[in-house]
Scaffold this active site. Structure first.
Site, PDB file in Angstrom:
ATOM      1  CG  ASN A  63      58.382  68.052  -7.671  1.00 28.91           C
ATOM      2  OD1 ASN A  63      57.542  68.374  -8.508  1.00 28.91           O
ATOM      3  ND2 ASN A  63      58.150  68.098  -6.362  1.00 28.91           N
ATOM      4  CD1 TRP A  64      61.222  70.258 -13.531  1.00 28.00           C
ATOM      5  CD2 TRP A  64      59.947  70.473 -15.364  1.00 28.00           C
ATOM      6  NE1 TRP A  64      62.002  69.990 -14.618  1.00 28.00           N
ATOM      7  CE2 TRP A  64      61.253  70.117 -15.759  1.00 28.00           C
ATOM      8  CE3 TRP A  64      58.972  70.654 -16.352  1.00 28.00           C
ATOM      9  CZ2 TRP A  64      61.605  69.932 -17.098  1.00 28.00           C
ATOM     10  CZ3 TRP A  64      59.320  70.482 -17.691  1.00 28.00           C
ATOM     11  CH2 TRP A  64      60.623  70.125 -18.053  1.00 28.00           C
ATOM     12  CE  LYS A  65      58.989  71.383  -5.198  1.00 24.69           C
ATOM     13  NZ  LYS A  65      59.309  71.878  -3.863  1.00 24.69           N
ATOM     14  CG  HIS A 118      56.009  66.821  -2.813  1.00 23.91           C
ATOM     15  ND1 HIS A 118      55.848  68.070  -2.275  1.00 23.91           N
ATOM     16  CD2 HIS A 118      57.295  66.746  -3.223  1.00 23.91           C
ATOM     17  CE1 HIS A 118      57.005  68.727  -2.376  1.00 23.91           C
ATOM     18  NE2 HIS A 118      57.893  67.934  -2.950  1.00 23.91           N
ATOM     19  CD  GLU A 121      56.041  71.823  -2.395  1.00 21.42           C
ATOM     20  OE1 GLU A 121      55.744  71.563  -3.564  1.00 21.42           O
ATOM     21  OE2 GLU A 121      57.200  72.138  -2.032  1.00 21.42           O
ATOM     22  CD  GLU A 149      61.186  65.602  -1.571  1.00 21.35           C
ATOM     23  OE1 GLU A 149      61.982  66.030  -2.410  1.00 21.35           O
ATOM     24  OE2 GLU A 149      59.979  65.872  -1.579  1.00 21.35           O
ATOM     25  N   GLY A 171      62.902  73.728  -0.408  1.00 19.74           N
ATOM     26  CA  GLY A 171      62.769  75.095  -0.895  1.00 19.74           C
ATOM     27  C   GLY A 171      63.300  76.141   0.070  1.00 19.74           C
ATOM     28  CB  SER A 188      67.727  72.822  -0.163  1.00 20.79           C
ATOM     29  OG  SER A 188      66.614  73.634   0.198  1.00 20.79           O
ATOM     30  N   GLY A 242      63.796  69.863  -6.633  1.00 15.84           N
ATOM     31  CA  GLY A 242      62.784  70.829  -7.029  1.00 15.84           C
ATOM     32  C   GLY A 242      63.412  71.998  -7.760  1.00 15.84           C
ATOM     33  N   GLY A 243      63.670  73.091  -7.022  1.00 15.27           N
ATOM     34  CA  GLY A 243      64.116  74.346  -7.625  1.00 15.27           C
ATOM     35  C   GLY A 243      65.283  74.206  -8.595  1.00 15.27           C
TER      36      GLY A 243
HETATM   37  P1  PGA Z   1      63.624  71.733  -3.507  1.00 14.84           P
HETATM   38  O1  PGA Z   1      62.298  70.804  -3.595  1.00 14.84           O
HETATM   39  O2  PGA Z   1      64.721  70.988  -4.211  1.00 14.84           O
HETATM   40  O3  PGA Z   1      63.222  73.003  -4.219  1.00 14.84           O
HETATM   41  O4  PGA Z   1      63.914  71.936  -2.055  1.00 14.84           O
HETATM   42  C1  PGA Z   1      62.401  69.409  -3.469  1.00 14.84           C
HETATM   43  C2  PGA Z   1      61.015  68.793  -3.553  1.00 14.84           C
HETATM   44  O5  PGA Z   1      60.076  69.371  -2.995  1.00 14.84           O
HETATM   45  O6  PGA Z   1      60.819  67.743  -4.169  1.00 14.84           O
END
Ligand code: PGA
Length: 259
Positions: free
Chosen positions: A15-17, A102, A104, A174, A180, A219, A240-241
């Site tokens: 997930n590149w956000k 998600h 967010e 998640e 994050g 994470s 994500g990150g």
């Molecule tokens: P993260 O994000 O790996 O940066 O914690 C995961 C996600 O939100 O899908």
């Protein structure tokens, strides 16, 4: 009996956000594909920002198994909805999957369980795979509400799908406090919640032995990916990150060999 899942495990999703424009997406793909292919037979899905989807997909044409998705959709198919994209538009751009719910979207943009359910329905109606995300906040966890929260999100998210569509979907657990933040759920924590989700999906499908994959996210990095993938009931990862760097993403993909 329900149909078995069309998604080979492990399912590794990036997930590149709101990161990596078209040129950066092309650079990422060139660098990722220059490394040896991951030695596993699972599934890989990349979720770029919408504006980078076509660039990323075209740059990955030499790896036809690699799939692409969008991070969010609106549930109407087309019309006067400025700023939104629909499932059919995402499909036309080459997406096969849609992230829905998600954390967010839920916590930054106020998306409700009902809206998440509509998005899953719209994705499935267009022939896309909904990737329903669920997870509790830190205060909900500390109040002992983890299972109640994720099961409520799960049922609402899947409520508008047919059984066949549920059987073809993907789920992601998640925990909000792990996204994050550098705090990862332990493999045992993930297994416990995944088990509760798996049972609830079994009730919906009338099949306790269903094969709907449940991914863990929050994470994940190259150092913890293998242990999380080895945890009972963890069928894949949503990253994500650590998915923004082609070297760390390749390292996570390589740890899929343990899954
Ligand atoms: P993260 O994000 O790996 O940066 O914690 C995961 C996600 O939100 O899908």
């Amino acid at each position: 009996m329900t149909a078995s899942s069309p998604w080979p495990r492990p399912v590794l999703a990036a997930n590149w956000k709101m990161n990596l424009g078209p040129a950066e997406a092309r650079q990422f793909m060139a660098a990722y594909l220059a490394q040896p292919p991951a030695p596993h037979a699972g599934s890989m899905i990349i979720f770029p920002p919408d504006v980078s989807l076509v660039a990323a997909r075209e740059a990955a044409a030499s790896r036809p198994g690699l799939q692409f998705g969008v991070q969010n959709i609106y549930w109407e198919d087309k019309g006067a909805f400025t700023g939104e994209i629909s499932a059919p538009l995402a499909r036309a751009a080459g997406a096969t999957c849609v992230l829905a719910g998600h954390s967010e979207r839920r916590h930054v943009f106020g998306e409700t369980d009902e809206e998440t359910g509509r998005k899953c329905e719209a994705a499935a109606r267009a022939g896309l795979t909904p990737v329903l995300c669920v997870g509790e906040t830190l205060s909900q966890r500390e109040a002992g509400e983890t299972e109640a929260v994720v099961l409520r999100q799960l049922r609402a998210g899947l409520a508008r799908l047919t059984r066949e569509q549920v059987a073809g979907a993907l789920l992601a657990y998640e925990p909000v406090w792990a996204i994050g933040t550098g705090r990862t759920a332990t493999p045992a924590d993930a297994s416990t919640t995944h088990a509760a989700l798996r049972v609830a999906v079994g009730v919906i499908l009338g099949d306790p032995n269903h094969g709907v994959p449940i991914l863990y996210g929050g994470s994940v990095n190259p150092g913890n990916a293998a242990a999380l993938l080895a945890a009972p009931g963890v069928d894949g990862l949503l990253v994500g990150g650590a998915s923004l760097d082609p070297v760390s993403w390749a390292a996570i993909a390589a740890s899929g060999i343990a899954g």
